[in-house]
Write a protein that holds these residues in place. Structure first.
Motif, PDB file in Angstrom:
ATOM      1  N   UNK A 114      -0.605  -4.166   9.652  1.00 16.24           N
ATOM      2  CA  UNK A 114       0.617  -3.415   8.677  1.00 16.24           C
ATOM      3  C   UNK A 114       2.255  -4.421   9.496  1.00 16.24           C
ATOM      4  N   UNK A 115       2.694  -4.631   8.331  1.00 15.36           N
ATOM      5  CA  UNK A 115       4.225  -5.139   8.835  1.00 15.36           C
ATOM      6  C   UNK A 115       5.310  -4.498   8.355  1.00 15.36           C
ATOM      7  N   UNK A 116       5.229  -3.781   7.560  1.00 18.53           N
ATOM      8  CA  UNK A 116       6.466  -2.680   7.882  1.00 18.53           C
ATOM      9  C   UNK A 116       5.702  -1.585   6.708  1.00 18.53           C
ATOM     10  N   UNK A 117       6.070  -0.746   7.683  1.00 18.55           N
ATOM     11  CA  UNK A 117       6.130   1.092   7.246  1.00 18.55           C
ATOM     12  C   UNK A 117       6.802   2.375   6.585  1.00 18.55           C
ATOM     13  N   UNK A 118       6.736   2.539   5.966  1.00 17.77           N
ATOM     14  CA  UNK A 118       8.453   3.733   6.170  1.00 17.77           C
ATOM     15  C   UNK A 118       7.777   4.495   4.908  1.00 17.77           C
ATOM     16  N   UNK A 135       1.013  -1.257  -0.094  1.00 19.22           N
ATOM     17  CA  UNK A 135      -0.394   0.237   0.300  1.00 19.22           C
ATOM     18  C   UNK A 135       1.092   1.428   0.246  1.00 19.22           C
ATOM     19  N   UNK A 136       0.142   2.209  -0.692  1.00 22.75           N
ATOM     20  CA  UNK A 136       1.289   3.288  -0.444  1.00 22.75           C
ATOM     21  C   UNK A 136       0.180   4.629  -0.411  1.00 22.75           C
ATOM     22  N   UNK A 137       0.680   5.572   0.218  1.00 18.20           N
ATOM     23  CA  UNK A 137      -0.609   6.990   0.719  1.00 18.20           C
ATOM     24  C   UNK A 137       1.394   8.205   0.009  1.00 18.20           C
ATOM     25  N   UNK A 138       0.332   8.265  -1.427  1.00 15.82           N
ATOM     26  CA  UNK A 138       1.341   9.908  -2.285  1.00 15.82           C
ATOM     27  C   UNK A 138       1.692  11.004  -2.503  1.00 15.82           C
ATOM     28  N   UNK A 152       6.133  10.406   0.868  1.00 17.53           N
ATOM     29  CA  UNK A 152       4.864   9.575   0.171  1.00 17.53           C
ATOM     30  C   UNK A 152       5.209   8.371   1.734  1.00 17.53           C
ATOM     31  N   UNK A 153       4.115   7.651   2.036  1.00 10.32           N
ATOM     32  CA  UNK A 153       4.370   6.516   3.033  1.00 10.32           C
ATOM     33  C   UNK A 153       4.471   5.098   1.971  1.00 10.32           C
ATOM     34  N   UNK A 154       4.666   4.174   2.177  1.00 11.79           N
ATOM     35  CA  UNK A 154       4.537   2.981   1.653  1.00 11.79           C
ATOM     36  C   UNK A 154       4.824   1.537   2.891  1.00 11.79           C
ATOM     37  N   UNK A 155       4.137   0.854   2.786  1.00 13.67           N
ATOM     38  CA  UNK A 155       3.600  -0.382   4.206  1.00 13.67           C
ATOM     39  C   UNK A 155       2.938  -1.481   2.991  1.00 13.67           C
ATOM     40  N   UNK A 156       3.977  -2.786   3.423  1.00 10.83           N
ATOM     41  CA  UNK A 156       4.210  -4.056   3.557  1.00 10.83           C
ATOM     42  C   UNK A 156       2.496  -4.724   4.381  1.00 10.83           C
ATOM     43  N   UNK A 186       8.528   4.633  -9.401  1.00 13.06           N
ATOM     44  CA  UNK A 186       9.461   3.649  -9.349  1.00 13.06           C
ATOM     45  C   UNK A 186      10.564   3.771  -7.903  1.00 13.06           C
ATOM     46  N   UNK A 187      11.128   5.480  -8.441  1.00  8.52           N
ATOM     47  CA  UNK A 187      12.217   5.022  -7.110  1.00  8.52           C
ATOM     48  C   UNK A 187      11.918   5.173  -6.199  1.00  8.52           C
ATOM     49  N   UNK A 188      11.021   5.460  -5.556  1.00  6.94           N
ATOM     50  CA  UNK A 188      10.511   5.049  -4.312  1.00  6.94           C
ATOM     51  C   UNK A 188      10.077   3.762  -4.103  1.00  6.94           C
ATOM     52  N   UNK A 189       9.575   3.044  -4.954  1.00  4.36           N
ATOM     53  CA  UNK A 189       9.006   1.689  -4.683  1.00  4.36           C
ATOM     54  C   UNK A 189      10.817   1.276  -4.837  1.00  4.36           C
ATOM     55  N   UNK A 190      11.950   1.200  -5.805  1.00  3.16           N
ATOM     56  CA  UNK A 190      13.436   0.610  -5.162  1.00  3.16           C
ATOM     57  C   UNK A 190      13.385   0.960  -3.858  1.00  3.16           C
ATOM     58  N   UNK A 191      13.571   1.696  -3.451  1.00  6.48           N
ATOM     59  CA  UNK A 191      14.290   2.548  -1.422  1.00  6.48           C
ATOM     60  C   UNK A 191      13.448   1.938  -1.058  1.00  6.48           C
ATOM     61  N   UNK A 192      11.960   1.482  -1.586  1.00 11.10           N
ATOM     62  CA  UNK A 192      11.509   0.870  -0.470  1.00 11.10           C
ATOM     63  C   UNK A 192      11.629  -0.655   0.107  1.00 11.10           C
ATOM     64  N   UNK A 193      12.027  -1.334  -1.527  1.00  8.17           N
ATOM     65  CA  UNK A 193      12.616  -2.613  -1.553  1.00  8.17           C
ATOM     66  C   UNK A 193      13.823  -2.850  -0.998  1.00  8.17           C
ATOM     67  N   UNK A 194      14.802  -1.999  -0.506  1.00  7.81           N
ATOM     68  CA  UNK A 194      15.929  -1.786  -0.173  1.00  7.81           C
ATOM     69  C   UNK A 194      15.889  -2.348   1.269  1.00  7.81           C
ATOM     70  N   UNK A 195      15.171  -1.080   2.012  1.00  6.47           N
ATOM     71  CA  UNK A 195      14.774  -1.461   3.000  1.00  6.47           C
ATOM     72  C   UNK A 195      14.023  -2.257   3.824  1.00  6.47           C
TER      73      UNK A 195
END
Length: 328
Positions: A25-29, A3-6, A11-15, A40-49
């Protein structure tokens, strides 16, 4: 689920995993939106985190802009977001895009009492509609229509509707905004930048100590702080105008959407000025609706104090995309 709130600022991203009442929620950044060239760049940063590639079954993304043909152009930052591109990046078919206020509205039915601060108790009608208004970087509006016993969010760009002044002082403010922009929108008043506009109006050419050495992005918060601590009389008037307009516009939504199931105030500003929203300045403006005054006086009004309501709503939407009722 992802899920994302842009938003225009962050921008908040969460699993999340499915839940019976609401996703868990499992992980929120959180990420500064303007620091990235694309979603897409934020998605890649979130994947790294998150420690590796994102493996999800569905994705719901709320974006601060109108969604047309599964694509959104953010209102306050030069970005496009596409549901197709999100799905392609994640390797999934169930990827959906919704307006950020629609995302907050989607969370309304699953918020707990602890996540809501009451302004007017009212009487919630089980057969009624609801509405959400949220002032932050911009002004967002959404309606929830009752169909088949359930509330269904409907997107809106009502923040860009015309500003309708009610008092002589607000008419003067309208003239200033019209001279600068050619047309005055509600968002020109009800938003962080809008609060700065009102501050310029109340102060005129006079300098304000509250803004001395304050960065542009921090001005709205400094104005609110100066007003609530009564450091500056003109700042007090600034926030009073803002609160009055907020109440009037929230009441307008109650009338336009026949929101007898409730009006919700979201966004980042409302929780920070809660004492003033509970004052007569807000509530009198909310209720002052002529023949409809009695009706809106019975509408429940709450401030959403869960700062991640938009992210939660996007997760609820993602769970719905899975087409399954969640399991405990």
């Amino acid at each position: 689920m992802l899920a994302a709130d842009v938003g225009g600022t962050k921008t908040l991203l969460g699993l999340f995993e499915c839940g019976a009442r609401r996703p868990r929620p499992l992980l929120v950044r959180s990420y500064p939106t303007a620091a990235f060239a694309s979603f897409t760049d934020i998605l890649m940063a979130f994947a790294a985190d998150a420690g590796g590639p994102l493996r999800v079954d569905a994705a719901g993304v709320g974006a601060a802009g109108p969604v047309v043909d599964r694509r959104a152009r953010l209102t306050n930052i030069v970005w496009d977001i596409s549901a197709h591109e999100i799905g392609a990046h994640l390797g999934i078919e169930r990827a959906g895009l919704l307006n950020d206020l629609t995302a907050i509205a989607t969370s309304a039915d699953v918020l707990t009492p602890e996540e809501l601060a009451p302004l007017q108790a009212g009487t919630r009608r089980a057969d009624g509609n609801a509405a959400v208004i949220a002032a932050g970087t911009g002004l967002g509006v959404a309606f929830l229509h009752r169909l088949g016993g359930r509330l269904h969010p409907m997107a809106s760009e009502g923040g860009h509707a015309d500003f309708a002044p009610r008092t002589d002082r607000e008419i003067e403010l309208l003239r200033m905004l019209r001279a600068e922009y050619g047309r005055a929108e509600v968002e020109h008043v009800l938003s962080g930048p809008g609060l700065v506009h009102v501050h310029r109006f109340t102060h005129g050419p006079e300098a304000c100590a509250a803004l001395r050495q304050v960065a542009p992005d921090d001005r709205a918060a400094a104005i609110s702080q100066a007003a609530m601590t009564v450091q500056c009389p003109a700042c007090v008037e600034t926030l009073a105008i803002f609160v009055g307009v907020y109440g009037a516009e929230a009441g307008n939504l109650a009338v336009r959407g026949l929101a007898t199931a409730g009006v919700y105030l979201g966004g980042g500003i409302a929780p920070k000025i809660l004492p003033l929203l509970r004052s007569a300045t807000f509530l009198d403006a909310f209720r002052d609706k002529g023949a409809m005054s009695e009706l809106v006086s019975q509408v429940p009004v709450h401030v959403i104090v869960n700062a991640e309501a938009g992210l939660l709503g996007a997760a609820v939407y993602a769970q719905a995309l899975l087409g399954s009722r969640a399991r405990e």
